[in-house]
Design an enzyme around this catalytic site. Structure first.
Site, PDB file in Angstrom:
ATOM      1  N   SER A  29       9.328   5.780  31.133  1.00 53.91           N
ATOM      2  CA  SER A  29       9.953   4.890  30.152  1.00 53.91           C
ATOM      3  C   SER A  29      10.259   3.507  30.720  1.00 53.91           C
ATOM      4  O   SER A  29      10.157   2.501  30.000  1.00 53.91           O
ATOM      5  CB  SER A  29      11.243   5.536  29.620  1.00 53.91           C
ATOM      6  N   THR A  30      10.624   3.420  31.995  1.00 52.75           N
ATOM      7  CA  THR A  30      10.913   2.107  32.585  1.00 52.75           C
ATOM      8  C   THR A  30       9.623   1.357  32.880  1.00 52.75           C
ATOM      9  O   THR A  30       9.503   0.159  32.595  1.00 52.75           O
ATOM     10  CB  THR A  30      11.749   2.264  33.871  1.00 52.75           C
ATOM     11  N   ASP A  82       6.758   0.781  39.624  1.00 54.22           N
ATOM     12  CA  ASP A  82       6.936   2.098  39.020  1.00 54.22           C
ATOM     13  C   ASP A  82       8.420   2.434  38.972  1.00 54.22           C
ATOM     14  O   ASP A  82       9.233   1.852  39.697  1.00 54.22           O
ATOM     15  CB  ASP A  82       6.185   3.154  39.847  1.00 54.22           C
ATOM     16  N   ALA A  84      11.633   5.463  39.026  1.00 49.80           N
ATOM     17  CA  ALA A  84      12.022   6.572  39.904  1.00 49.80           C
ATOM     18  C   ALA A  84      13.068   7.403  39.188  1.00 49.80           C
ATOM     19  O   ALA A  84      13.846   6.887  38.386  1.00 49.80           O
ATOM     20  CB  ALA A  84      12.565   6.059  41.232  1.00 49.80           C
ATOM     21  N   ASP A  85      13.072   8.688  39.468  1.00 50.21           N
ATOM     22  CA  ASP A  85      14.096   9.566  38.904  1.00 50.21           C
ATOM     23  C   ASP A  85      15.375   9.510  39.728  1.00 50.21           C
ATOM     24  O   ASP A  85      16.469   9.688  39.194  1.00 50.21           O
ATOM     25  CB  ASP A  85      13.560  10.998  38.835  1.00 50.21           C
ATOM     26  N   LYS A  95      10.379  11.362  42.459  1.00 51.40           N
ATOM     27  CA  LYS A  95       9.586  10.997  41.295  1.00 51.40           C
ATOM     28  C   LYS A  95       8.879  12.242  40.764  1.00 51.40           C
ATOM     29  O   LYS A  95       8.796  13.244  41.460  1.00 51.40           O
ATOM     30  CB  LYS A  95       8.558   9.914  41.656  1.00 51.40           C
ATOM     31  N   GLY A  96       8.388  12.136  39.549  1.00 49.41           N
ATOM     32  CA  GLY A  96       7.647  13.242  38.967  1.00 49.41           C
ATOM     33  C   GLY A  96       8.246  13.809  37.706  1.00 49.41           C
ATOM     34  O   GLY A  96       7.729  14.779  37.157  1.00 49.41           O
ATOM     35  N   GLU A 104       0.766   8.920  40.933  1.00 45.82           N
ATOM     36  CA  GLU A 104       1.723   7.887  41.324  1.00 45.82           C
ATOM     37  C   GLU A 104       1.759   7.712  42.839  1.00 45.82           C
ATOM     38  O   GLU A 104       1.793   6.584  43.344  1.00 45.82           O
ATOM     39  CB  GLU A 104       3.121   8.243  40.801  1.00 45.82           C
TER      40      GLU A 104
END
Length: 236
Positions: A29-30, A82, A84-85, A95-96, A104
Site C-alpha cells: 500500500s505504501t 519499497d 516495510a512491515d 517484509k513479506g 522484493e
C-alpha cells in the site's frame, strides 16, 4: 490518517529520483503511492526504466505508462523504493506481508540503494511483533515446517507457525507458486542468527528478514517525515 502518512513518505522518497535512473518498484500500500507519484512524473516527461517486485506492481506501473524492464534486461539498479512491515533503528526489516518477499529481496539486492518508505508506527525497538513471513515450496510442507520450527528454536526465538490462507480459506500462493509460513514470534532478539538458520533449511525459498539491504528510511509521522540512515549512501 495512515494513508496520508504513507503518501507523505512516498512523496519524500520520490525526490530522490533523477532522470535516467534504473528503479526497483516495491509492493504494497505504501509503495503504491510511490508508483502513483512516479507515474505523474513520467507523464510530465521524466525518463526512467523500472523493474517491479510483483505482478500487481507491474500492472500498476504499466497502467501509468511507466517504462518497465526485467532484471535479465536490467540486472543492476540505481535505487529501489519499497515499504516495510517493521524496521528497527539499524534498518533491519521484516517484509513479506504482501507475499512478495522473494522478488522484493532479489530486486533490493540488485540495487545500489534501497529506500524504505513507511509510517513512523512501523519502527520498533526489536523486530518480531509483525509475523515473519517464510516462503516455502509446497513439496514436503510438513517436513519443511518442522525444520523451520527447529531453526527458529535454535536462534532462541519461539512461536507459532501458520500457513497463510486467502480470505476464502484456500492456501495463498505467491507469484512464484510458493506457500508462506508466518512465524508469530513476538520478539526476534538475534535476526542475523535466525536468518542464517532459515537459509539452511531445504524447502525454504526465502524469508522476510531483510538484513543489510536498506540504506535509508523515510518515516512519516504527525510531525513530518523523519529520515533514518543516509538517502544518498550506497550499500557497500
Amino acid at each position: 490518517m495512515s494513508e496520508d502518512l504513507k503518501k507523505a513518505a512516498a512523496l519524500a522518497a520520490l525526490e530522490l529520483v533523477q532522470p535516467g535512473m534504473r528503479l526497483g518498484l516495491g509492493t504494497g500500500s505504501t509503495a503504491k503511492h510511490f508508483v502513483d507519484g512516479l507515474g505523474a512524473k513520467v507523464t510530465a516527461g521524466l525518463d526512467v526504466i523500472c523493474v517491479a517486485t510483483s505482478e500487481a506492481t507491474q500492472a500498476q506501473a504499466l497502467s501509468l505508462s511507466i517504462a518497465m524492464s526485467t532484471l535479465d534486461e536490467t540486472p543492476e539498479l540505481d535505487l529501489t523504493v519499497d515499504g516495510a512491515d517493521e524496521l528497527d533503528t539499524g534498518l533491519r526489516l521484516i517484509k513479506g506481508g504482501g507475499a512478495a518477499l522473494l522478488r522484493e529481496k532479489i530486486v533490493a539486492a540488485a540495487s545500489k540503494r534501497m529506500i524504505v518508505i513507511a509510517d513512523a508506527g512501523k519502527q520498533v525497538e526489536t523486530l518480531g511483533r509483525f509475523p515473519l513471513p517464510i516462503e516455502v515450496v509446497p513439496f514436503g510442507l510438513e517436513a519443511t515446517r518442522r525444520a523451520v520450527a527447529a531453526a527458529i528454536a535454535s536462534s532462541g526465538a519461539h512461536g507459532e507457525l501458520k500457513l497463510r490462507q486467502r480470505p476464502d480459506g484456500s492456501t495463498l500462493l505467491t507469484d512464484g507458486g510458493h506457500y508462506i509460513l508466518d512465524a508469530h514470534l513476538g520478539r526476534i532478539e538475534l535476526p542475523e542468527v535466525l536468518g542464517l538458520a532459515l537459509n539452511q533449511v531445504p524447502g525454504v525459498v526465502e524469508h522476510g528478514l531483510f538484513l543489510g539491504l536498506a540504506t535509508a528510511a523515510f518515516l512519516a509521522g504527525s510531525d513530518g517525515v523523519r529520515v533514518l540512515g543516509d538517502p544518498a549512501g550506497e550499500r557497500r
